[in-house]
Motif scaffolding. Structure first.
Motif, mmCIF file in Angstrom:
data_model
loop_
_atom_site.group_PDB
_atom_site.id
_atom_site.type_symbol
_atom_site.label_atom_id
_atom_site.label_comp_id
_atom_site.label_asym_id
_atom_site.label_seq_id
_atom_site.Cartn_x
_atom_site.Cartn_y
_atom_site.Cartn_z
ATOM 1 N N UNK A 1 0.862 -1.175 0.000
ATOM 2 C CA UNK A 1 0.000 0.000 0.000
ATOM 3 C C UNK A 1 0.901 1.227 0.000
ATOM 4 N N UNK A 2 0.705 2.092 -0.954
ATOM 5 C CA UNK A 2 1.588 3.253 -1.089
ATOM 6 C C UNK A 2 0.850 4.370 -1.805
ATOM 7 N N UNK A 3 1.389 5.552 -1.690
ATOM 8 C CA UNK A 3 0.903 6.678 -2.469
ATOM 9 C C UNK A 3 1.763 6.788 -3.725
ATOM 10 N N UNK A 4 1.173 7.261 -4.793
ATOM 11 C CA UNK A 4 1.942 7.408 -6.024
ATOM 12 C C UNK A 4 1.407 8.582 -6.834
ATOM 13 N N UNK A 5 2.231 9.047 -7.764
ATOM 14 C CA UNK A 5 1.883 10.200 -8.584
ATOM 15 C C UNK A 5 2.392 9.974 -10.007
ATOM 16 N N UNK A 6 1.588 10.356 -10.983
ATOM 17 C CA UNK A 6 1.996 10.208 -12.377
ATOM 18 C C UNK A 6 1.273 11.205 -13.259
ATOM 19 N N UNK A 7 1.827 11.470 -14.419
ATOM 20 C CA UNK A 7 1.246 12.446 -15.340
ATOM 21 C C UNK A 7 0.427 11.737 -16.415
ATOM 22 N N UNK A 8 -0.765 12.279 -16.672
ATOM 23 C CA UNK A 8 -1.661 11.723 -17.680
ATOM 24 C C UNK A 8 -2.182 12.837 -18.584
#
Length: 327
Positions: free
Chosen positions: A252-259
């Motif tokens: 379980x983790x937080x994540x960030x990405x560009x779309x």
């Protein structure tokens, strides 16, 4: 209706011009300012990351990249706006575990489709959650805490219903059968002080929020919720490492990405993906990630698509097991 040779040639010509225009558009991209939509208020972790990325892209693409904050409706307002934006490469979206992992499972009437409405570009960073207790807690390990929670019941705090912090706790609870009661707060700014004061027994907090208190000794880290240990806390085991079968494979983790919006030209997506490779490899971005205990990810748009599919499936299971819904 009769179709003569002249009208056929005219139609074919129009199609050819459209195709050539699309190719030319992709080749000259970017030709104007690019905007990254952030579905949260300024100053939060998503906003800070988006501005770091915007600065990096501005340098790499030699074109201005700005951030537009569109908070509201549990971050679904800005996400919906991005989903419905013109797919020309000039409106992008800073996605995260909430928009493309948790929200689709939690919200009954979501106004966007996390898969059909977006073209993933690149997974940027992941941030671990850490299982923490107050320094005065009698529990030195996650196993000790689990034994106590199973026998007598415990409380776990979070930054709010449906957050990754909340659902990390729900995942731990559903897997182990621990008797744990969720106590939601209005953000980590309220939840962490409650843990420090002993008002709740445990929290599965984002590492950047918990780290200063771990370093000061005010909080004790029992375990990481990611598959591998954090470089910032190398002595803290992962839940997966513990000799507890129910926690095998816990992640379980937080994540960030560009779309980008769906139907964005693949050549534009490729251009942005390549530019982001330069951004996340830069000294400034590496330093930015390191100070936050974040893991730089990268990979192709296809890799990011597969990652999102896995996240949607994983969080849906957690949400269904926990019975968490928001109208």
């Amino acid at each position: 209706m009769k179709i003569n040779r002249r009208s056929t040639l005219a139609a074919l010509g129009a199609v050819s011009m459209l195709a050539l225009g699309t190719v030319a558009h992709a080749q000259e991209y970017p030709a104007k300012r690019i905007t990254i939509i952030v579905p949260y208020s300024a100053g939060g972790s998503t906003d800070i990351l988006a501005r770091q990325v915007a600065d990096g892209l501005t340098k790499v693409l030699d074109e201005t990249v700005t951030v537009e904050n569109r908070p509201g409706a549990g971050a679904t307002l800005g996400t919906t706006m991005a989903a419905k934006a013109r797919p020309d490469g000039y409106t992008l979206f800073m996605g995260q575990v909430s928009s493309h992992g948790i929200a689709p499972a939690v919200y009954k009437n979501l106004q966007y489709d996390p898969v059909a409405d977006f073209a993933p570009i690149k997974l940027l960073i992941t941030i671990p959650n850490v299982m923490v207790v107050n320094k005065d807690s009698p529990y030195q390990t996650a196993a000790e805490f689990l034994d106590a929670a199973t026998a007598e019941g415990k409380t776990f705090g979070s930054s709010g219903v449906g957050s990754s912090i909340h659902l990390s706790g729900e995942m731990f609870k559903s897997r182990t059968g621990a008797n744990m009661t969720h106590v939601p707060f209005r953000g980590s700014g309220e939840a962490v002080p409650a843990l420090l004061a002993g008002d709740v027994d445990v929290m599965f907090d984002n590492l950047p929020s918990a780290m200063p208190h771990i370093q000061s000794g005010a909080l004790r880290a029992l375990a990481m919720t990611t598959p591998t240990r954090s470089e910032k806390l190398q002595d803290v085991p992962t839940l997966d490492e513990l000799d507890i079968p129910e926690l095998d494979g816990f992640a379980a983790r937080s994540w960030f990405g560009l779309l980008a919006p769906a139907s964005t030209d693949p050549e534009i997506v490729a251009t942005l993906s390549s530019a982001l490779d330069e951004v996340i490899a830069s000294e400034s971005f590496v330093s930015f990630a390191d100070t936050r205990g974040a893991q730089i990810e990268g990979g192709s748009p296809e890799d990011f698509s597969a990652f999102i599919a896995d996240e949607l499936s994983s969080w849906k299971t957690v949400v269904d097991d926990a019975g968490v819904t928001v109208e």
